[in-house]
Design an enzyme around this catalytic site. Structure first.
Site, PDB file in Angstrom:
ATOM      1  N   THR A  11       0.825  -1.211   0.000  1.00  0.00           N
ATOM      2  CA  THR A  11       0.000   0.000   0.000  1.00  0.00           C
ATOM      3  C   THR A  11       0.859   1.261   0.000  1.00  0.00           C
ATOM      4  OG1 THR A  11      -1.628  -1.249   1.243  1.00  0.00           O
ATOM      5  CG2 THR A  11      -1.915   1.123   1.209  1.00  0.00           C
ATOM      6  N   VAL A  12       1.764   1.374   0.987  1.00  0.00           N
ATOM      7  CA  VAL A  12       2.541   2.620   1.089  1.00  0.00           C
ATOM      8  C   VAL A  12       3.575   2.710  -0.038  1.00  0.00           C
ATOM      9  CG1 VAL A  12       3.985   4.048   2.578  1.00  0.00           C
ATOM     10  CG2 VAL A  12       2.148   2.688   3.580  1.00  0.00           C
ATOM     11  N   LYS A 100       6.966   2.428  11.781  1.00  0.00           N
ATOM     12  CA  LYS A 100       7.059   2.883  13.176  1.00  0.00           C
ATOM     13  C   LYS A 100       7.665   1.827  14.101  1.00  0.00           C
ATOM     14  CE  LYS A 100       2.628   1.414  12.621  1.00  0.00           C
ATOM     15  NZ  LYS A 100       1.381   1.705  11.996  1.00  0.00           N
ATOM     16  N   GLY A 129       0.887   9.462   9.997  1.00  0.00           N
ATOM     17  CA  GLY A 129       0.700   9.319   8.542  1.00  0.00           C
ATOM     18  C   GLY A 129       1.185  10.540   7.791  1.00  0.00           C
ATOM     19  N   GLY A 182     -12.684  -2.115   5.790  1.00  0.00           N
ATOM     20  CA  GLY A 182     -11.240  -2.021   5.569  1.00  0.00           C
ATOM     21  C   GLY A 182     -10.557  -0.950   6.406  1.00  0.00           C
ATOM     22  N   ASP A 196       0.081   0.202  18.753  1.00  0.00           N
ATOM     23  CA  ASP A 196       0.483   1.082  17.647  1.00  0.00           C
ATOM     24  C   ASP A 196       0.701   2.514  18.167  1.00  0.00           C
ATOM     25  OD1 ASP A 196       0.435   1.659  14.548  1.00  0.00           O
ATOM     26  OD2 ASP A 196      -0.954   3.091  15.422  1.00  0.00           O
ATOM     27  N   LYS A 200       4.206   4.959  18.491  1.00  0.00           N
ATOM     28  CA  LYS A 200       4.252   6.315  17.939  1.00  0.00           C
ATOM     29  C   LYS A 200       4.591   7.348  19.019  1.00  0.00           C
ATOM     30  CE  LYS A 200       1.015   5.250  14.187  1.00  0.00           C
ATOM     31  NZ  LYS A 200      -0.409   5.139  13.862  1.00  0.00           N
TER      32      LYS A 200
HETATM   33  N1  HSE Z   1      -3.086   1.105  12.028  1.00  0.00           N
HETATM   34  C1  HSE Z   1      -2.663   2.470  12.009  1.00  0.00           C
HETATM   35  C2  HSE Z   1      -3.824   3.375  12.424  1.00  0.00           C
HETATM   36  C3  HSE Z   1      -2.156   2.816  10.645  1.00  0.00           C
HETATM   37  O1  HSE Z   1      -4.963   2.887  12.510  1.00  0.00           O
HETATM   38  O2  HSE Z   1      -3.611   4.548  12.709  1.00  0.00           O
HETATM   39  C4  HSE Z   1      -1.267   4.024  10.599  1.00  0.00           C
HETATM   40  O3  HSE Z   1      -0.104   3.883  11.346  1.00  0.00           O
END
Ligand code: HSE
Length: 402
Positions: A11-12, A100, A129, A182, A196, A200
């Protein structure tokens, strides 16, 4: 001409190629050089893709090509992204990443290697992002002593909580819908358990302190225990519930970071950050508050941030852009001593005990049967835990942010 290799055509990675192609005029002008995608590394073939002839399966082709000056690492995960990044930096090739996990685990080492080999390890896309947040902390707020960062750093959980707030729906129901659309991964654990956001805030905290904030030491609580009833109370309090990632440098010099759901008031700048959007609130001792807001995930926003790093690399060939993130670990304060006010739900039958144990409280009246809910005075996590144990039944408790 700057030759670029993209590691990982997911994707990225495919977004990086798309951004460089679509905005080539602006990007080449701003880079001062033409950016050329020379290779795309992936295990797969992409028949019919306009870049199919750039796809290689062997990383050695990229590593051994002296013309490749910049690498976009958009593979994700630690291995082999770590080994590839390290090798590239050792050879003086700059690396730009959205990874990350890798930055949170090996940031200081990779930054040091870049410095030693007169190239760059840049990671704007690893937090928030497409929101510029690494660059403001690193290069813009350089006259500030940053003493606090508070962010909504995970789009998935913000989407889920926003839906729960708007529709009165339960966590499981909204998660399922988010997965179908999604917006949430099939395995949502890293997002919904706060891991996550934890990585960060570890990255942002490291840049804030200039030392290494180990994500393993950050107290992390996800959103899986938040229910529709919690939002009924939140509404009664004119508050919302957000998964906040925060770090603070306290007046006594101690530091802490944490990730947890918080009830925040309508007046809070993060209150209206809804859906998949992210926002980061940075406090500096001269500037006061500043806020950075935008799309925290998604193919093109994230790719745009990676490409902004490629432009920075192109502008600094043979030079390392300063980044203060030392190997030395920051000593994090024991979270037991951190103080907050708590919103607490218990059984209606325990009203008297709650008043006896918690003392000064504010009762919260909402349309939830057989419960007694209240807000405590400010107290440490340890004190709260002890009192909650004495009470015997806490249906849920959520910290308050003012
Ligand atoms: N899974 C992450 C989110 C994607 O929902 O923010 C971006 O780092």
């Amino acid at each position: 001409m700057i030759n670029v290799a993209v590691l990982g055509y997911g994707t990225v990675g495919s977004g990086v190629v798309e951004v460089i192609e679509k905005n080539k005029e602006e990007i080449n002008k701003k880079s001062g050089e033409k950016l050329n995608i020379k290779y795309i590394l992936d295990l797969r073939d992409f028949p019919g893709d306009p870049y199919e002839n750039k796809v290689v399966h062997d990383v050695e082709i990229i590593m051994n090509d002296p013309e490749v000056q910049v690498i976009c690492e958009t593979m994700g995960g630690i291995h082999p992204a770590y080994e590839f990044s390290k090798r590239a930096l050792l050879m003086g090739k700059s690396v730009c990443t959205s990874n990350k996990e890798l930055v949170a685990n090996h940031g200081p080492e990779l930054i040091r290697l870049a410095k030693e080999h007169k190239c760059n390890y840049l990671f704007e896309a690893s937090v928030g992002g497409g929101i510029p947040i690494i660059r403001p902390i690193n290069y813009s707020l350089t006259a500030e002593k940053i003493d606090g960062i508070t962010g909504i750093l995970n789009g998935t959980t913000n989407y889920i909580l926003s839906k729960m707030a708007a529709e009165g729906a339960g966590f499981e129901e909204v998660l399922k819908e988010a997965q179908e659309k999604g917006y949430a991964e099939r395995n949502p654990e890293a997002d919904v358990e706060g891991h996550d956001a934890c990585r960060k805030i570890a990255i942002l905290s490291s840049l804030m302190t200039g030392k290494n904030v180990k994500y393993e030491d950050i107290y992390t609580e996800g959103i899986t225990k938040i229910t529709a009833a919690d939002f009924v109370y939140a509404r009664a309090l004119e508050r919302s519930i957000k998964l906040l990632a925060m770090s603070r440098e306290c007046e006594d010099g101690s530091f802490y970071a944490m990730v947890a759901p918080f009830m925040i008031p309508v007046s809070h700048p993060l209150y209206s950050v809804s859906g998949v959007f992210n926002a980061v609130f940075v406090h500096g001792n001269m500037l006061g508050d500043s806020m950075y807001y935008g799309r925290g995930a998604g193919k093109l926003p994230t790719a745009s941030a990676v490409v902004s790093d490629v432009v920075d690399c192109a502008r600094h060939i043979g030079k390392t852009i300063m980044c203060f993130w030392d190997d030395e670990d920051v000593k994090q304060a024991n979270v037991e001593h951190i103080k907050h006010r708590f919103f607490v739900r218990t059984k209606a039958a325990l009203e008297k005990e709650a008043v006896d144990i918690f003392g000064l409280i504010r009762v919260v009246v909402a349309d939830v049967k057989d419960e007694y809910a209240f807000i405590t005075e400010e107290m440490s996590e340890r004190e709260f835990k002890e009192k909650a144990q004495k009470l015997g039944c806490v249906i849920n408790r959520i910290r308050l942010e003012s």
